[in-house]
Design an enzyme around this catalytic site. Structure first.
Site, PDB file in Angstrom:
ATOM      1  N   SER A 238       0.776  -1.232   0.154  1.00 32.85           N
ATOM      2  CA  SER A 238       0.186   0.079   0.059  1.00 32.85           C
ATOM      3  C   SER A 238       0.683   1.202   0.019  1.00 32.85           C
ATOM      4  O   SER A 238       2.078   1.210  -0.059  1.00 32.85           O
ATOM      5  CB  SER A 238      -0.746   0.045   1.204  1.00 32.85           C
ATOM      6  OG  SER A 238      -0.181   0.234   2.137  1.00 32.85           O
ATOM      7  N   LYS A 239       0.265   2.329   0.195  1.00 33.81           N
ATOM      8  CA  LYS A 239       1.059   3.663  -0.061  1.00 33.81           C
ATOM      9  C   LYS A 239       1.783   3.691   1.429  1.00 33.81           C
ATOM     10  O   LYS A 239       3.205   4.392   1.103  1.00 33.81           O
ATOM     11  CB  LYS A 239      -0.038   4.724   0.042  1.00 33.81           C
ATOM     12  CG  LYS A 239      -0.650   5.334  -1.000  1.00 33.81           C
ATOM     13  CD  LYS A 239      -1.052   6.659  -0.647  1.00 33.81           C
ATOM     14  CE  LYS A 239      -2.045   7.191  -2.105  1.00 33.81           C
ATOM     15  NZ  LYS A 239      -3.418   7.639  -1.558  1.00 33.81           N
ATOM     16  N   ARG A 240       1.733   2.995   2.451  1.00 35.84           N
ATOM     17  CA  ARG A 240       2.627   3.202   3.261  1.00 35.84           C
ATOM     18  C   ARG A 240       3.826   2.667   3.001  1.00 35.84           C
ATOM     19  O   ARG A 240       4.891   2.920   3.604  1.00 35.84           O
ATOM     20  CB  ARG A 240       2.146   2.157   4.517  1.00 35.84           C
ATOM     21  CG  ARG A 240       0.771   2.747   5.409  1.00 35.84           C
ATOM     22  CD  ARG A 240       0.334   2.037   6.587  1.00 35.84           C
ATOM     23  NE  ARG A 240      -0.003   0.415   5.837  1.00 35.84           N
ATOM     24  CZ  ARG A 240       0.447  -0.474   6.236  1.00 35.84           C
ATOM     25  NH1 ARG A 240       1.569  -0.641   7.063  1.00 35.84           N
ATOM     26  NH2 ARG A 240       0.113  -1.577   5.752  1.00 35.84           N
TER      27      ARG A 240
END
Ligand code: GLU
Length: 467
Positions: A238-240
């Site tokens: 994910s973006k994380r």
């Protein structure tokens, strides 16, 4: 003929996992001389946006994943789904269900209390209920209650699901809108899709879809479910994890060649080869070589590949990718070396095109001041050297790499100092920084007039700061 499709739902950013399945579907079609189709699965009207659709189209264009047909939009095919649902009812493979929300909630609660898996109990299944305009109903698929659904997944191997685990799926809702699994089947059927390559998160949909295909008396396509991509912590990417949407990579100065090369290797391999040109990818790709295990995203490797392609790709092509980034940074690139020349000069040192663009500003625009750490190179004792070089440069008619190199070398000899002792202050003088391509190349690209003007300015600066 082989036909594959990419069928994204336009509900947000297009991320790496999705575009990787698009790449695999595209490659498979290209490898087999087949066709590749783009289908926008926008039946979830609350979550689908025009903006997200545009992002999908732009991303595919940027990556060069061209399609032979489409984009098709599910919202424009509602009539086909309506007809297909009617057909299933007529043939006894689907039925109208008038069960109220209250009844279904009660049923569910009862099943949960009995520790059973919640499931429709078939209350309306065999009643042959007709359409009643005054009462809301859904259409359900009459799923076989016995036996298993078996299929050979090209990636995962043989898979088997119990039919009694599958519900009588709602295929048309009370508002007349078809549901996801049903649309996918009608589309794959109408569009004559032979191979479905998609994320492993869809595996549980596959037996339901296969049953619907069989109700239409056709065999389903051949499925390949591609494992998901994980971050370095083992969680879903994910973006994380710093994984951006496809177009964000473009904005950050990644080359489509690098991203494609990165994505193909993320879950597929051919011996221990790392670098694949587009033609090689097409020639070598086969779904059978997709890894079964989930792949982990490695931003370092992507950067490594980007460096590789910046360095080795035809500078003309790199220049076309660089141009919009120069525009975005508002660098006046008309006034100076051509972008192609710039790429050749800077490609050894840039990890991304944004970095390249940012480092190129002094070739096109005057700088206001010397970088703080560069100032120390403009000391009074280098004034005579700078003055002498300036004179020689003024008299140099042929402003070539060789002549410029010779001139710098001559000055070093004349003052009996190392080449770097001449080059570094002059570099600071003409670029304002301590890092640039070789000085002769830097001078050539700046051009005689601009270079001499800056050397003059440096002489002025030295004089002023020593007085
Ligand atoms: N629309 C689905 C998604 O975006 C893909 C469905 C499919 O490929 O069958 O995940």
């Amino acid at each position: 003929m082989i036909r594959t499709r990419f069928a994204p739902s336009p509900t947000g950013n297009l991320h790496l996992g999705s575009i990787r399945t698009a790449l695999y579907s595209w490659l498979y079609a290209r490898n087999r001389g087949g066709e590749f189709i783009l289908r926008i699965e926008d039946t979830d009207q609350e979550r689908s946006t025009q903006e997200a659709t545009q992002l999908i189209i732009d991303s595919m264009k940027w990556l060069g994943l061209d399609c032979d047909a489409g984009p098709f939009y599910q919202t424009k095919r509602l009539e086909s789904y309506r007809k297909a649902a009617e057909q299933l009812i007529t043939e006894g493979s689907a039925y109208r269900c008038y069960c109220s929300k209250e009844r279904l909630t009660e049923l569910r609660e009862k099943q949960l209390a009995n520790k059973e898996k919640p499931k429709y109990d078939g209350h309306c299944r065999d009643k042959n209920l007709l359409a009643d305009k005054n009462q809301p109903f859904v259409i359900r698929f009459k799923n076989n209650q016995e036996g298993t659904v078996d299929f050979e997944d090209q990636v995962m191997g043989p898979l088997s699901f119990q039919n009694n685990e599958l519900d009588d799926l709602i295929i048309v809702r009370t508002d007349g809108f078809p549901t996801y699994n049903f649309c996918v089947v009608v589309d794959d059927l109408d569009m004559k899709i032979t191979h479905v390559i998609r994320g492993a998160d869809h595996i549980n949909n596959t037996p339901r879809q296969i049953n619907i295909f069989r109700a239409f008396k056709t065999e389903p396509p051949i499925y390949s479910h591609v494992p998901l991509i994980l971050g370095n912590d083992g969680k879903l990417l994910s973006k994380r994890h710093g994984a951006a949407s496809v177009l964000q990579y473009k904005e950050e100065g990644f080359l489509p060649e690098a991203l494609l090369n990165y994505l193909i290797r993320l879950g597929w391999s051919h011996k221990d080869q790392e670098i694949f040109s587009r033609d090689e990818m097409i020639k070598l790709f086969d779904v059978k070589d997709i890894n079964k295990a989930a792949a982990a995203f490695d931003p370092e490797k992507l950067r490594w590949l980007n460096r590789h392609y910046i360095k080795t790709l035809d500078p003309k092509i790199v220049a076309t990718y660089l141009e919009p980034l120069m525009q975005k940074l508002q660098i006046n690139y008309q006034d100076g070396p051509s972008l192609e020349e710039l790429v050749v000069a800077l490609r050894e040192r840039a990890e991304t095109l944004v970095e390249m663009a940012t480092k190129s500003r002094y070739f096109y625009e005057e700088f206001e001041q010397y970088q703080e750490e560069a100032k120390q190179h403009l000391k009074p004792e280098i004034a005579p050297i700078t003055q002498a070089l300036k004179q020689k440069l003024e008299n140099l008619s042929d402003w070539t790499d060789e002549n410029l190199h010779q001139t710098i070398e001559d000055i070093a000899k004349q003052f009996d100092i190392k080449l770097g002792k001449v080059a570094q202050p002059i570099r600071v003088a003409v670029t304002g920084t301590t890092v640039s391509p070789p000085l002769n190349v830097t001078l050539r690209l700046l051009g005689k007039q601009r270079a001499l003007k800056r050397i003059d300015a440096a002489l002025g600066y030295i004089k002023q700061s020593s007085s």
